[in-house]
Design an enzyme around this catalytic site. Structure first.
Site, PDB file in Angstrom:
ATOM      1  N   CYS A  43      -0.975  47.646 -58.558  1.00 27.33           N
ATOM      2  CA  CYS A  43      -1.287  46.978 -57.291  1.00 27.33           C
ATOM      3  C   CYS A  43      -2.780  46.785 -57.079  1.00 27.33           C
ATOM      4  O   CYS A  43      -3.189  46.092 -56.153  1.00 27.33           O
ATOM      5  CB  CYS A  43      -0.711  47.787 -56.119  1.00 27.33           C
ATOM      6  N   CYS A  69      -0.713  40.760 -50.970  1.00 24.22           N
ATOM      7  CA  CYS A  69      -0.028  41.684 -50.062  1.00 24.22           C
ATOM      8  C   CYS A  69      -0.474  43.117 -50.332  1.00 24.22           C
ATOM      9  O   CYS A  69      -0.770  43.875 -49.407  1.00 24.22           O
ATOM     10  CB  CYS A  69       1.480  41.548 -50.227  1.00 24.22           C
ATOM     11  N   CYS A 123       9.896  46.215 -52.653  1.00 22.75           N
ATOM     12  CA  CYS A 123       9.328  46.069 -53.995  1.00 22.75           C
ATOM     13  C   CYS A 123       9.780  47.164 -54.953  1.00 22.75           C
ATOM     14  O   CYS A 123       9.227  47.294 -56.051  1.00 22.75           O
ATOM     15  CB  CYS A 123       7.800  46.062 -53.915  1.00 22.75           C
ATOM     16  N   CYS A 145       6.783  50.505 -51.761  1.00 16.27           N
ATOM     17  CA  CYS A 145       7.321  49.800 -50.605  1.00 16.27           C
ATOM     18  C   CYS A 145       8.799  49.469 -50.841  1.00 16.27           C
ATOM     19  O   CYS A 145       9.208  49.162 -51.968  1.00 16.27           O
ATOM     20  CB  CYS A 145       6.535  48.513 -50.362  1.00 16.27           C
TER      21      CYS A 145
END
EC number: 1.8.4.10
Length: 234
Positions: free
Chosen positions: A229, A118, A204, A201
């Site tokens: 990430c 993602c 998250c 986000c």
């Protein structure tokens, strides 16, 4: 840039004020350098500094499609205050649709692999597009933010993207960041006042508890050593 050059630059700028660092590289790279902003406290400080040393500050941000409403509002406030229209990069719609149809809207909770997929689609791929034509980027990393960032330097070679990476705030403390924000009247995300020191986000990110690491609220269901990430190589 060679390893020797990077080593010399780090010796030169290790104790320099971040504004001095930014001015040097802004002068050196001109329109080939940009600030990648997540709209976090550090990046807001860098936005103020960058726009103070040049009238042509190139600043961009990534809209993953899952940001907090407060973050979107801050993009607008920041652009207006510093008279610099933040360039926004979005993920490719087809890739997001395929991922969600195959694995669900909140796939990232199911496994680290899913979460990284993602992040790749929503952040890494747009970042590579944002880097096109650039030779250097300015980043808001600080060494004391997390266990994955303790060894960062002011000047690094970003092997992931084959570009020079500048971390002007590498040796700043959280207190120095907030003292600077208050002194300069820099706009910041109101979520910071609600226990969110690091904001990504919405699904998250959570507020942290007293005594927790500043990045404990990011991907909070994972172990600390996996909490990147892919934007920043460990």
């Amino acid at each position: 840039m060679t390893k020797e050059e990077i080593s010399e630059l780090n010796k030169r700028f290790n104790d320099a004020h971040p504004v001095e660092v930014i001015k040097h590289f802004a002068d050196r790279y001109g329109d080939k350098i940009a600030l990648a902003s997540s709209l976090g406290a550090e990046d807001q400080v860098l936005t103020q500094m960058f726009t103070s040393v040049t009238d042509h500050a190139h600043i961009f941000t990534l809209d993953t499609g899952r940001l907090f409403p407060e973050t979107y509002e801050l993009i607008d406030r920041t652009s207006k205050k510093y008279k610099t229209n933040l360039k926004v990069y979005f993920p490719k719609a087809e890739a997001v649709q395929h991922m969600v149809r195959a694995k669900g809207i909140n796939l990232f909770y199911d496994s680290i692999e899913n979460r990284k997929e993602c992040c790749h689609i929503r952040k890494i791929e747009p970042l590579k597009r944002a880097f096109e034509g650039l030779e250097a980027w300015i980043c808001g990393l600080r060494a004391d933010q997390s266990v994955t960032r303790t060894n960062i330097q002011v000047v690094e070679w970003d092997e992931n993207n084959n570009i020079v990476k500048i971390n002007p705030l590498a040796h700043w403390s959280e207190k120095e960041v907030w003292d600077y924000i208050k002194d300069k009247g820099i706009p910041y995300n109101p979520l910071h006042d609600k226990g969110y020191p690091s904001i990504g986000c919405q699904p998250c990110t959570r507020a942290i508890l007293p005594g927790e690491d500043v990045r404990a609220g990011r991907w909070y269901w994972e172990n600390p050593d996996t909490k990147e990430c892919g934007l920043h190589k460990k």
